[in-house]
Design an enzyme around this catalytic site. Sequence first.
Site, PDB file in Angstrom:
ATOM      1  N   THR A 177       5.870 -68.791 -13.289  1.00 14.28           N
ATOM      2  CA  THR A 177       4.952 -69.583 -14.118  1.00 14.28           C
ATOM      3  C   THR A 177       5.405 -69.651 -15.571  1.00 14.28           C
ATOM      4  O   THR A 177       5.355 -70.710 -16.181  1.00 14.28           O
ATOM      5  CB  THR A 177       3.519 -69.010 -14.088  1.00 14.28           C
ATOM      6  OG1 THR A 177       3.610 -67.611 -14.246  1.00 14.28           O
ATOM      7  CG2 THR A 177       2.828 -69.311 -12.793  1.00 14.28           C
ATOM      8  N   THR A 178       5.864 -68.517 -16.097  1.00  7.91           N
ATOM      9  CA  THR A 178       6.303 -68.528 -17.491  1.00  7.91           C
ATOM     10  C   THR A 178       7.470 -69.488 -17.646  1.00  7.91           C
ATOM     11  O   THR A 178       7.509 -70.308 -18.588  1.00  7.91           O
ATOM     12  CB  THR A 178       6.754 -67.108 -17.912  1.00  7.91           C
ATOM     13  OG1 THR A 178       5.756 -66.190 -17.491  1.00  7.91           O
ATOM     14  CG2 THR A 178       6.945 -67.007 -19.397  1.00  7.91           C
ATOM     15  N   ASP A 213       2.141 -61.075 -17.687  1.00  6.28           N
ATOM     16  CA  ASP A 213       2.201 -62.004 -16.576  1.00  6.28           C
ATOM     17  C   ASP A 213       1.724 -63.389 -17.041  1.00  6.28           C
ATOM     18  O   ASP A 213       0.565 -63.551 -17.432  1.00  6.28           O
ATOM     19  CB  ASP A 213       1.303 -61.481 -15.445  1.00  6.28           C
ATOM     20  CG  ASP A 213       1.375 -62.358 -14.220  1.00  6.28           C
ATOM     21  OD1 ASP A 213       2.428 -62.322 -13.569  1.00  6.28           O
ATOM     22  OD2 ASP A 213       0.422 -63.095 -13.947  1.00  6.28           O
ATOM     23  N   ASP A 222       3.085 -61.262  -7.114  1.00  6.08           N
ATOM     24  CA  ASP A 222       4.351 -61.951  -7.417  1.00  6.08           C
ATOM     25  C   ASP A 222       5.387 -61.654  -6.345  1.00  6.08           C
ATOM     26  O   ASP A 222       6.071 -62.546  -5.859  1.00  6.08           O
ATOM     27  CB  ASP A 222       4.902 -61.506  -8.779  1.00  6.08           C
ATOM     28  CG  ASP A 222       4.217 -62.229  -9.932  1.00  6.08           C
ATOM     29  OD1 ASP A 222       3.396 -63.122  -9.655  1.00  6.08           O
ATOM     30  OD2 ASP A 222       4.510 -61.891 -11.100  1.00  6.08           O
TER      31      ASP A 222
HETATM   32  P1  ADP Z   1       8.115 -65.861 -14.645  1.00  6.70           P
HETATM   33  O1  ADP Z   1       6.640 -65.954 -14.893  1.00  6.70           O
HETATM   34  O2  ADP Z   1       8.800 -67.153 -15.002  1.00  6.70           O
HETATM   35  O3  ADP Z   1       8.466 -65.344 -13.300  1.00  6.70           O
HETATM   36  P2  ADP Z   1       9.054 -63.323 -15.641  1.00  6.70           P
HETATM   37  O4  ADP Z   1       8.544 -62.626 -16.846  1.00  6.70           O
HETATM   38  O5  ADP Z   1       8.733 -62.761 -14.318  1.00  6.70           O
HETATM   39  O6  ADP Z   1       8.622 -64.834 -15.736  1.00  6.70           O
HETATM   40  O7  ADP Z   1      10.638 -63.399 -15.792  1.00  6.70           O
HETATM   41  C1  ADP Z   1      11.445 -64.063 -14.890  1.00  6.70           C
HETATM   42  C2  ADP Z   1      12.854 -64.110 -15.409  1.00  6.70           C
HETATM   43  O8  ADP Z   1      13.376 -62.795 -15.567  1.00  6.70           O
HETATM   44  C3  ADP Z   1      13.776 -64.831 -14.448  1.00  6.70           C
HETATM   45  O9  ADP Z   1      14.579 -65.721 -15.159  1.00  6.70           O
HETATM   46  C4  ADP Z   1      14.608 -63.690 -13.839  1.00  6.70           C
HETATM   47  O10 ADP Z   1      15.896 -64.097 -13.430  1.00  6.70           O
HETATM   48  C5  ADP Z   1      14.669 -62.738 -14.994  1.00  6.70           C
HETATM   49  N1  ADP Z   1      14.999 -61.361 -14.583  1.00  6.70           N
HETATM   50  C6  ADP Z   1      14.360 -60.564 -13.707  1.00  6.70           C
HETATM   51  N2  ADP Z   1      14.979 -59.365 -13.603  1.00  6.70           N
HETATM   52  C7  ADP Z   1      16.023 -59.400 -14.450  1.00  6.70           C
HETATM   53  C8  ADP Z   1      17.053 -58.476 -14.830  1.00  6.70           C
HETATM   54  N3  ADP Z   1      17.111 -57.262 -14.306  1.00  6.70           N
HETATM   55  N4  ADP Z   1      17.958 -58.887 -15.738  1.00  6.70           N
HETATM   56  C9  ADP Z   1      17.872 -60.113 -16.270  1.00  6.70           C
HETATM   57  N5  ADP Z   1      16.945 -61.008 -15.978  1.00  6.70           N
HETATM   58  C10 ADP Z   1      16.039 -60.677 -15.083  1.00  6.70           C
HETATM   59 MG    MG Z   2       8.085 -63.503 -12.474  1.00  5.90          MG
END
Ligand code: ADP
Ligand code: MG
Length: 525
Positions: free
Chosen positions: A87-88, A54, A377
């Site tokens: 956030t990432t 996270d 989240d």
């Molecule tokens: P953040 O902290 O930015 O929310 P995450 O590690 O939660 O980072 O990743 C978010 C990213 O993962 C987003 O770009 C989202 O569209 C992508 N994502 C989530 N589920 C899937 C999936 N099943 N397939 C592809 N991308 C996904």
């Molecule tokens: Mg996320």
Amino acid sequence: MINSEDKRFFGDKARRNNILAARVLSETLKTTLGPRGMDKMLVDRTGDVVITNDGATILEEMEVDHPVAKLILDVAKTQEREAGDGTTTAVMIAGKLLENAETLLDKKIHPTIISKGYRMAEEKSQEILEELSVEIESKDELEKVARTAMTGKGVEFLKDHLSKLVVRAAEITGDGRKIDLENIKIEKVKGKSVDKIELVQGLVLSASRATPKMPKKINNAKILLIDGGLEIPNLERETQISVSRAGELRDFYAQEEEFLREIVLKIRSLGVNVVFCSRGIENFVKFALAREGVLAVCSVDSDELSLISRSTGAGIVSKVFDATQKEIGDAGEIEEISNEESSLVFIRECKNPLVATFLVYGSSTHIIDEAKRALKDALGVVASVVKDRKIVAGGGATEIELARRLHAYAKTLGSRESLAVEQFALALESIPIALAENAGIDPFDVLTELRSSHDLDNYTFGINVIENRIEDTLRLGIVEPLRVKLQAISSATEAAITVLRIDDVIAAKKPGETAAKISKMTDYE
Ligand code: ADP
Ligand code: MG
């Protein structure tokens, strides 16, 4: 981790040093992005370990010293506060914008031009994002947003169950247009397994009655909240008593007892049958209250007191003698439920506002914390969508389309700023690239395939990293709130521009430090 040196940097050198700091952070987070992201293990000085992917948590736990790294940290905090997720993504875009700015600096493009181009690209992006967003129509779609936010988190296997609970929590506490996340409590309970996570309408505290002699359950609760204790004030205890007469000590104890008796009488006169206080309760008072049929709970956090106050209408007093009828709150039912592992106090049928509590069980602190982060989240994205009602396609689909339209926009500009707009577009592509890399797919193949799909007007095609395929992510239900993307782009741009404008880093005076010492520190190269 990233230490600023006690030196002064000027101009280009200052800028490049700052850019490096931002890049280090964004590179660190890159491998955690998306459902196939890796975890980071964070070890603090005392040896405590947190394992997570996270972004917000990693940044929070990292020891960051460099001033620019702190600025990037603020990007993450703003993102978390304003959008509840992403956030990432925000930190990665900020880092990439700065990395790409360096390419332009190498070509002798002035930072002012880069900043202006970035600003133009940002404004254009907000416009395009609105165009790409779609309105949500059903509860089912809210659940999809919650599921996407939880994909890849430590408790991913529970995401179907949890996303239903999260949407239910939104229904309980919101009015369909707004959810106040402060009315949703997440209570960690060690014991049972994590798949037993439940949602309770009302408030739940990890606490127990002050003595088992008190009733376990009270109907039609009349509640008193004290930010303090039901004790003899310390002041009187610490005063030295000089006993010159045998009777004096007895008098002293009689006085104390009288004081405690008054506490009990006061509570009785208020008609109160439940007391929550933040400090302790004297034994005498405990047993007297028990005899009166009052349920009292001590050592309640002040955060929890405020939450009880908000939901039951009880005012918080610092001394029991300050309380009047006005401060008494209500709840339909208050009950302690305990077993060998835990003791919980349930406050149900609170009138206003409606509150809900997630009971997050788990066999270890690690799994409980991961579950809590995933829930936060999911609650964050659901709150965002309830407010704006707009979502965009995930899996990099939106970033690719944005980049494509920004490239086209750059071509219409014909000024040097267009070069910055181009770099801005490339920075956005770092998101699908990272999603692919983390899933072990060749990012260049993915980019080529994505670009050609989008050229055929398939705007919502992104990477399904679970199946490793390029697909319509909107249709698949991999969706995110529009607000998450809008916010990520705006705070990343803000941070990048702030860093680009800095041309001098000076160690400033610490409060209380003399100016002479400062001038000694600024021996620049
Ligand atoms: P953040 O902290 O930015 O929310 P995450 O590690 O939660 O980072 O990743 C978010 C990213 O993962 C987003 O770009 C989202 O569209 C992508 N994502 C989530 N589920 C899937 C999936 N099943 N397939 C592809 N991308 C996904
Ligand atoms: Mg996320």
